[in-house]
Write a protein that holds these residues in place. Structure first.
Motif, PDB file in Angstrom:
ATOM      1  N   ARG A 193       0.878  -1.176   0.000  1.00 17.11           N
ATOM      2  CA  ARG A 193       0.000   0.000   0.000  1.00 17.11           C
ATOM      3  C   ARG A 193       0.909   1.218   0.000  1.00 17.11           C
ATOM      4  N   VAL A 194       0.833   2.009  -1.062  1.00 15.59           N
ATOM      5  CA  VAL A 194       1.831   3.060  -1.289  1.00 15.59           C
ATOM      6  C   VAL A 194       1.155   4.370  -1.665  1.00 15.59           C
ATOM      7  N   GLN A 195       1.929   5.445  -1.521  1.00 20.56           N
ATOM      8  CA  GLN A 195       1.490   6.735  -2.037  1.00 20.56           C
ATOM      9  C   GLN A 195       1.884   6.886  -3.502  1.00 20.56           C
ATOM     10  N   ALA A 196       3.062   6.395  -3.839  1.00 15.89           N
ATOM     11  CA  ALA A 196       3.545   6.515  -5.214  1.00 15.89           C
ATOM     12  C   ALA A 196       4.640   5.493  -5.456  1.00 15.89           C
ATOM     13  N   VAL A 197       4.794   5.114  -6.720  1.00 17.00           N
ATOM     14  CA  VAL A 197       5.878   4.239  -7.162  1.00 17.00           C
ATOM     15  C   VAL A 197       6.463   4.840  -8.431  1.00 17.00           C
ATOM     16  N   ALA A 198       7.779   4.875  -8.501  1.00 23.74           N
ATOM     17  CA  ALA A 198       8.460   5.337  -9.712  1.00 23.74           C
ATOM     18  C   ALA A 198       9.402   4.243 -10.190  1.00 23.74           C
ATOM     19  N   VAL A 199       9.445   4.048 -11.492  1.00 18.64           N
ATOM     20  CA  VAL A 199      10.421   3.149 -12.106  1.00 18.64           C
ATOM     21  C   VAL A 199      11.279   4.009 -13.023  1.00 18.64           C
ATOM     22  N   ALA A 200      12.582   4.059 -12.732  1.00 15.81           N
ATOM     23  CA  ALA A 200      13.494   4.934 -13.464  1.00 15.81           C
ATOM     24  C   ALA A 200      14.506   4.130 -14.256  1.00 15.81           C
ATOM     25  N   SER A 201      14.893   4.666 -15.401  1.00 14.44           N
ATOM     26  CA  SER A 201      16.023   4.120 -16.141  1.00 14.44           C
ATOM     27  C   SER A 201      17.287   4.545 -15.415  1.00 14.44           C
ATOM     28  N   ASN A 202      18.020   3.559 -14.866  1.00 16.74           N
ATOM     29  CA  ASN A 202      19.168   3.809 -14.007  1.00 16.74           C
ATOM     30  C   ASN A 202      18.706   4.424 -12.685  1.00 16.74           C
ATOM     31  N   SER A 203      19.521   5.199 -12.015  1.00 14.01           N
ATOM     32  CA  SER A 203      19.144   5.672 -10.678  1.00 14.01           C
ATOM     33  C   SER A 203      19.448   7.148 -10.523  1.00 14.01           C
ATOM     34  N   TYR A 204      18.682   7.782  -9.639  1.00 13.33           N
ATOM     35  CA  TYR A 204      18.892   9.190  -9.323  1.00 13.33           C
ATOM     36  C   TYR A 204      19.927   9.307  -8.211  1.00 13.33           C
ATOM     37  N   ASP A 205      20.813  10.273  -8.371  1.00 16.34           N
ATOM     38  CA  ASP A 205      21.946  10.413  -7.465  1.00 16.34           C
ATOM     39  C   ASP A 205      21.562  11.176  -6.203  1.00 16.34           C
ATOM     40  N   GLU A 206      22.328  10.920  -5.143  1.00 20.75           N
ATOM     41  CA  GLU A 206      22.306  11.782  -3.988  1.00 20.75           C
ATOM     42  C   GLU A 206      23.430  12.806  -4.151  1.00 20.75           C
ATOM     43  N   GLY A 207      23.248  13.961  -3.581  1.00 19.57           N
ATOM     44  CA  GLY A 207      24.260  15.008  -3.679  1.00 19.57           C
ATOM     45  C   GLY A 207      23.608  16.342  -3.406  1.00 19.57           C
ATOM     46  N   PHE A 208      24.366  17.266  -2.886  1.00 20.24           N
ATOM     47  CA  PHE A 208      23.817  18.560  -2.492  1.00 20.24           C
ATOM     48  C   PHE A 208      23.133  19.245  -3.680  1.00 20.24           C
ATOM     49  N   GLY A 209      21.841  19.529  -3.522  1.00 22.19           N
ATOM     50  CA  GLY A 209      21.087  20.242  -4.549  1.00 22.19           C
ATOM     51  C   GLY A 209      20.782  19.447  -5.803  1.00 22.19           C
ATOM     52  N   ARG A 210      21.060  18.131  -5.820  1.00 20.74           N
ATOM     53  CA  ARG A 210      20.829  17.322  -7.030  1.00 20.74           C
ATOM     54  C   ARG A 210      19.433  16.705  -6.964  1.00 20.74           C
ATOM     55  N   PHE A 211      18.464  17.396  -7.542  1.00 20.95           N
ATOM     56  CA  PHE A 211      17.085  16.934  -7.556  1.00 20.95           C
ATOM     57  C   PHE A 211      16.857  16.056  -8.780  1.00 20.95           C
ATOM     58  N   PHE A 212      16.658  14.767  -8.567  1.00 27.04           N
ATOM     59  CA  PHE A 212      16.343  13.827  -9.640  1.00 27.04           C
ATOM     60  C   PHE A 212      17.314  13.964 -10.811  1.00 27.04           C
TER      61      PHE A 212
END
Length: 314
Positions: A193-212
């Protein structure tokens, strides 16, 4: 080396194109000033599918998507196996893939960068025979995006205020949805039971100010993002985590790398955000990845980046 030739599909109705007033003549002058041979197709009266078919049949070796993410996705999907390269002039509102490829967002700078750009092969996601270049989202986010599109018709500050009011009202009333996720690892789907699910090609990075933002586009894997809940406190915490570059471990979020995944629902149709565009897809949704299936032009700095230290699972 033979000089490239370009066939440009220009979407004059894309967000940046409308905001800046870029015209067919101005675009042609930008190419001419760089000594680039280009045919500009700005005929919005014809269906996009017909314009893409003409571009693929043209003698040009590079097809340019001069528009937003929807134009880029439509063209990129049609170009698989064509032997031609995709180039991007980011004229949309979000310009997600262009940012990942580090293509200049200024149009004249993006045209100038074409002469130095090099070919790179990137992965393409697939869901039920449709191709996507960044992500498909199910649940809360498509509803938010649909509201955004309606409010965008309002002028200036009214649009921003209107969207924030709509966002928080929707957040307060939002309910989780039940879906079955089969990532192929156990042979049995798990019900969430979820609010949202996303399937992305490859992955989104973590990092200061790096939004998606994605550093790698050729890892050969999908990434599954499952948002378990999204109340006001979750929104503040998750947004803050994104700002400081630490959000993958958020307690409301589950992140998983997969080679393929199937998502099902008791509903026969699901509204999704498909590379930034609102679509309705029939369930179940079967996601796979096509490694390095699309040839794009990118600035040399990205194409020459070192490979990741550790390969992701296919």
């Amino acid at each position: 080396m033979t000089a490239r030739t370009y066939h440009v599909i220009f979407n004059a109705n894309a967000g940046t194109a409308l905001a800046t007033g870029i015209t067919e003549a101005a675009l042609a002058q930008m190419f001419a000033s760089q000594g680039l041979a280009a045919h500009i197709d700005a005929d919005a009266s014809r269906p996009m599918a017909e314009r893409i078919e003409q571009a693929l049949a043209s003698p040009a070796d590079t097809i340019v998507a001069a528009g937003g993410d929807g134009t880029i996705t439509a063209l990129g999907g049609a170009m698989l196996g064509s032997g031609k390269s995709l180039a991007i002039l980011p004229l949309g509102t979000v310009n997600a893939l262009a940012k990942d490829l580090r293509i200049p967002l200024d149009t004249s700078a993006a045209v100038a960068a074409l002469a130095q750009s090099v070919e790179q092969q990137i992965d393409v996601g697939e869901v039920n025979g449709r191709f996507f270049l960044h992500k498909v989202v199910i649940g809360l986010i498509p509803g938010m995006a649909a509201g955004r599109e309606h409010i965008r018709t309002m002028p200036g500050v009214s649009a921003k205020v209107g969207f924030m009011r709509y966002f928080f009202r929707r957040l307060a009333r939002n309910r989780r949805i039940a879906i079955a996720i089969d990532a192929g690892d156990t042979g049995q789907p798990r019900v969430e039971r979820v609010q949202a699910v996303a399937v992305a090609s490859n992955s989104y990075d973590e990092g200061f100010g790096r939004f998606f933002a994605r550093e790698r586009l050729d890892g050969g894997t999908l990434t599954l993002y499952v948002l378990k809940r999204f109340g006001f406190v979750d929104f503040v915490r998750l947004t803050s985590g994104m700002l400081v570059g630490r959000w993958h471990q958020d307690e409301a979020l589950q992140v998983e790398s997969v080679g393929a995944v199937t998502i099902d629902s008791h509903k026969g149709l699901l509204k999704v955000m498909f590379d930034g565009e609102i679509e309705t897809l029939a369930t179940p949704l079967h996601f796979t990845i096509r490694p390095k299936a699309l040839t794009v032009l990118a600035p040399p700095a990205l194409a020459e980046a070192p490979p990741p230290d550790q390969a992701l699972p296919a």
